[in-house]
Design a protein around this motif. Structure first.
Motif, PDB file in Angstrom:
ATOM      1  N   ILE A   1       1.010  -1.058  -0.104  1.00  0.00           N
ATOM      2  CA  ILE A   1      -0.070   0.025  -0.078  1.00  0.00           C
ATOM      3  C   ILE A   1       0.902   1.077  -0.116  1.00  0.00           C
ATOM      4  O   ILE A   1       1.055   1.959   0.950  1.00  0.00           O
ATOM      5  N   GLU A   2       1.363   1.566  -1.285  1.00  0.00           N
ATOM      6  CA  GLU A   2       2.554   2.293  -1.320  1.00  0.00           C
ATOM      7  C   GLU A   2       2.185   3.851  -0.791  1.00  0.00           C
ATOM      8  O   GLU A   2       2.903   4.609  -0.248  1.00  0.00           O
TER       9      GLU A   2
ATOM     10  N   SER B   1       5.675   4.911   3.329  1.00  0.00           N
ATOM     11  CA  SER B   1       5.253   6.112   3.354  1.00  0.00           C
ATOM     12  C   SER B   1       4.618   6.632   4.786  1.00  0.00           C
ATOM     13  O   SER B   1       4.006   7.582   4.824  1.00  0.00           O
ATOM     14  N   LEU B   2       4.458   5.759   5.685  1.00  0.00           N
ATOM     15  CA  LEU B   2       3.490   5.943   6.796  1.00  0.00           C
ATOM     16  C   LEU B   2       4.090   7.105   7.652  1.00  0.00           C
ATOM     17  O   LEU B   2       5.083   7.209   7.873  1.00  0.00           O
ATOM     18  N   GLU B   3       3.406   8.113   7.709  1.00  0.00           N
ATOM     19  CA  GLU B   3       3.263   9.222   8.550  1.00  0.00           C
ATOM     20  C   GLU B   3       2.913   9.379  10.064  1.00  0.00           C
ATOM     21  O   GLU B   3       3.297   9.871  10.977  1.00  0.00           O
ATOM     22  N   VAL B   4       1.765   8.723  10.362  1.00  0.00           N
ATOM     23  CA  VAL B   4       0.733   8.551  11.476  1.00  0.00           C
ATOM     24  C   VAL B   4       0.601   7.304  11.868  1.00  0.00           C
ATOM     25  O   VAL B   4      -0.215   6.671  10.995  1.00  0.00           O
TER      26      VAL B   4
ATOM     27  N   GLU C   1      12.375   1.517  11.126  1.00  0.00           N
ATOM     28  CA  GLU C   1      12.569   1.609   9.998  1.00  0.00           C
ATOM     29  C   GLU C   1      11.853   2.448   8.909  1.00  0.00           C
ATOM     30  O   GLU C   1      11.988   2.392   7.671  1.00  0.00           O
ATOM     31  N   LEU C   2      10.633   3.016   9.443  1.00  0.00           N
ATOM     32  CA  LEU C   2       9.880   4.161   8.561  1.00  0.00           C
ATOM     33  C   LEU C   2      10.282   5.360   8.690  1.00  0.00           C
ATOM     34  O   LEU C   2      10.381   6.170   9.765  1.00  0.00           O
ATOM     35  N   PRO C   3      10.874   5.790   7.334  1.00  0.00           N
ATOM     36  CA  PRO C   3      11.713   7.067   7.394  1.00  0.00           C
ATOM     37  C   PRO C   3      10.648   8.333   7.589  1.00  0.00           C
ATOM     38  O   PRO C   3      11.201   9.308   7.677  1.00  0.00           O
ATOM     39  N   ARG C   4       9.301   8.141   7.349  1.00  0.00           N
ATOM     40  CA  ARG C   4       8.628   9.390   7.425  1.00  0.00           C
ATOM     41  C   ARG C   4       7.512   9.448   8.624  1.00  0.00           C
ATOM     42  O   ARG C   4       6.671  10.379   8.809  1.00  0.00           O
ATOM     43  N   LEU C   5       7.663   8.515   9.527  1.00  0.00           N
ATOM     44  CA  LEU C   5       6.623   8.534  10.606  1.00  0.00           C
ATOM     45  C   LEU C   5       6.987   9.841  11.774  1.00  0.00           C
ATOM     46  O   LEU C   5       7.649   9.849  12.514  1.00  0.00           O
ATOM     47  N   LYS C   6       6.031  10.655  11.531  1.00  0.00           N
ATOM     48  CA  LYS C   6       5.768  11.723  12.325  1.00  0.00           C
ATOM     49  C   LYS C   6       4.921  11.682  13.754  1.00  0.00           C
ATOM     50  O   LYS C   6       5.254  12.561  14.500  1.00  0.00           O
ATOM     51  N   GLU C   7       3.912  10.938  13.647  1.00  0.00           N
ATOM     52  CA  GLU C   7       3.277  10.914  14.639  1.00  0.00           C
ATOM     53  C   GLU C   7       2.892   9.412  15.376  1.00  0.00           C
ATOM     54  O   GLU C   7       2.382   8.829  14.414  1.00  0.00           O
ATOM     55  N   LEU C   8       3.074   9.391  16.692  1.00  0.00           N
ATOM     56  CA  LEU C   8       3.103   8.029  17.101  1.00  0.00           C
ATOM     57  C   LEU C   8       2.187   8.077  18.268  1.00  0.00           C
ATOM     58  O   LEU C   8       2.302   8.941  19.257  1.00  0.00           O
ATOM     59  N   GLU C   9       1.035   7.354  18.476  1.00  0.00           N
ATOM     60  CA  GLU C   9       0.238   7.296  19.447  1.00  0.00           C
ATOM     61  C   GLU C   9      -0.032   6.071  20.016  1.00  0.00           C
ATOM     62  O   GLU C   9      -0.657   5.023  19.189  1.00  0.00           O
TER      63      GLU C   9
ATOM     64  N   ASN D   1      18.903  15.106  14.615  1.00  0.00           N
ATOM     65  CA  ASN D   1      18.014  16.012  13.623  1.00  0.00           C
ATOM     66  C   ASN D   1      17.310  15.148  12.428  1.00  0.00           C
ATOM     67  O   ASN D   1      16.360  15.607  11.601  1.00  0.00           O
ATOM     68  N   ALA D   2      17.772  14.026  12.077  1.00  0.00           N
ATOM     69  CA  ALA D   2      17.176  13.148  10.957  1.00  0.00           C
ATOM     70  C   ALA D   2      16.036  12.229  11.458  1.00  0.00           C
ATOM     71  O   ALA D   2      15.530  11.769  10.605  1.00  0.00           O
ATOM     72  N   CYS D   3      15.941  12.414  12.736  1.00  0.00           N
ATOM     73  CA  CYS D   3      14.644  11.718  13.379  1.00  0.00           C
ATOM     74  C   CYS D   3      13.487  12.263  12.656  1.00  0.00           C
ATOM     75  O   CYS D   3      13.157  13.330  12.644  1.00  0.00           O
ATOM     76  N   PRO D   4      12.571  11.572  12.144  1.00  0.00           N
ATOM     77  CA  PRO D   4      11.217  12.115  11.644  1.00  0.00           C
ATOM     78  C   PRO D   4      10.133  12.518  12.739  1.00  0.00           C
ATOM     79  O   PRO D   4       9.176  13.211  12.297  1.00  0.00           O
ATOM     80  N   LEU D   5      10.320  11.885  13.921  1.00  0.00           N
ATOM     81  CA  LEU D   5       9.161  11.862  14.913  1.00  0.00           C
ATOM     82  C   LEU D   5       8.807  13.404  15.411  1.00  0.00           C
ATOM     83  O   LEU D   5       9.919  14.074  15.777  1.00  0.00           O
ATOM     84  N   GLU D   6       7.725  13.789  15.420  1.00  0.00           N
ATOM     85  CA  GLU D   6       7.475  15.013  15.816  1.00  0.00           C
ATOM     86  C   GLU D   6       6.342  14.909  16.968  1.00  0.00           C
ATOM     87  O   GLU D   6       6.228  16.014  17.695  1.00  0.00           O
ATOM     88  N   SER D   7       5.384  13.914  17.205  1.00  0.00           N
ATOM     89  CA  SER D   7       4.491  13.895  18.127  1.00  0.00           C
ATOM     90  C   SER D   7       4.168  12.610  18.816  1.00  0.00           C
ATOM     91  O   SER D   7       4.285  11.535  17.928  1.00  0.00           O
TER      92      SER D   7
END
Length: 310
Positions: free
Chosen positions: A109-110, A139-142, A164-172, A194-200
């Motif tokens: 599921i690209e 491509s998972l971000e959330v 391993e997910l390079p775009r994961l910004k939000e984890l709940e 600073n290369a870490c994608p995690l923001e939330s």
């Protein structure tokens, strides 16, 4: 149902319940070419989600909610729209435990950017289902995982995949059992700097250890943090707040739902976090606690926005 969908070719969103996925998916795919949102046996009504999905300019199905189904139905629903899906909600509470889902690992599921997994993870099979979903995309971000099980399982494969997910910004994470895997995952995020994608990050009903506290305070890209737990260890909490104020943390929004924060020492420490722009505190139980919170709200009003609730 066929008469309805055949008469409404411009349908942008539809929720069908109860039904079987094997009959519904082919019917909807044939007669609703403009469908953007499909809910199959959703666990509850989500009108806001439906509104957001149907407002999308896309002419392909991008939002799928599958609940109260068998694992084979889940596989069929994902395969039918794997080329266009951007957001998937899965409720596994009624999954047939006797059906193995190994073929799901072959699904790609690209375009998937958001995954919500809701229910109970009681068996290793269900861990594999979640792992397969995470492996279906890069491509998972959330990611939101609501696990209401009290069964202790090895979740380390899940956290290894998250790293391993390079775009994961939000984890709940909503779960009642500590997993050592989350410590390893967060430590990896700290190492990325600073290369870490995690923001939330949101941890609800999650027993937070000192190692986790230390990692959360030292992820340089983290902007929003929500902690929801009845009580934290006082020493670990003091350590966490000291780390936030001294480590150069970039956390701007803190949402804290616990009586552990209802002390003068803790509230003074919160005021020393230099990056803080918004603070939400909830969980007070006494008039004394409310008066104390009102005092600090006034004290900090020129520095950051503070909201309090029961």
């Amino acid at each position: 149902m066929r008469d309805v969908v055949e008469a409404c070719p411009r349908l942008r969103g539809v929720v069908i319940s109860p039904c079987t996925t094997s009959e519904t998916i082919p019917l909807v795919k044939r007669y609703c070419p403009n469908l953007c949102y499909l809910g199959v046996n959703p666990m509850y009504n989500m009108p806001a989600f439906l509104d957001n999905a149907t407002a999308s300019p896309s002419r392909h199905l991008t939002h799928l909610v599958i609940g109260s189904t068998t694992s084979s139905d889940l596989e069929e629903g994902l395969k039918a729209y794997c080329d266009t899906l951007e957001e998937v909600w899965v409720c596994n509470e009624d999954l047939d435990r006797n059906v193995r889902l190994f073929p799901l690992s072959d699904i790609r599921i690209e375009k998937l950017r958001k995954l919500v997994y809701y229910g109970r993870i009681d068996t290793n099979e269900e861990v594999m289902i979640l792992h397969a979903l995470l492996c279906s995309t890069a491509s998972l971000e959330v990611l939101h995982v609501y696990n209401y099980s009290a069964t202790a399982l090895d979740m380390r494969p899940i956290y290894r995949r998250l790293a391993e997910l390079p775009r994961l910004k939000e984890l709940e994470l909503h779960c009642y059992l500590e997993s050592e895997g989350v410590e390893t995952y967060l430590d990896r995020m700290v190492a990325l700097r600073n290369a870490c994608p995690l923001e939330s990050v949101t941890l609800r009903h999650f027993p937070v250890t000192r190692v986790i506290f230390q990692c959360l305070a030292n992820i340089p890209t983290l902007r929003e943090l929500t902690l929801w737990f009845p009580a934290y260890d006082a020493e670990d909490l003091a350590f966490f707040l000291r780390q936030l104020s001294e480590s150069g943390s970039s956390v701007e929004m803190l949402h804290l739902h616990s009586r552990s924060f209802m002390t003068e020492v803790t509230l003074e420490a919160l005021g020393r976090i230099p990056s803080l722009k918004r603070l939400t505190l909830s969980g007070y139980r006494t008039i004394r606690e409310r008066e104390m919170l009102d005092y600090y709200m006034k004290k900090y009003e020129s520095r950051f926005q503070m909201t309090i609730s029961v």
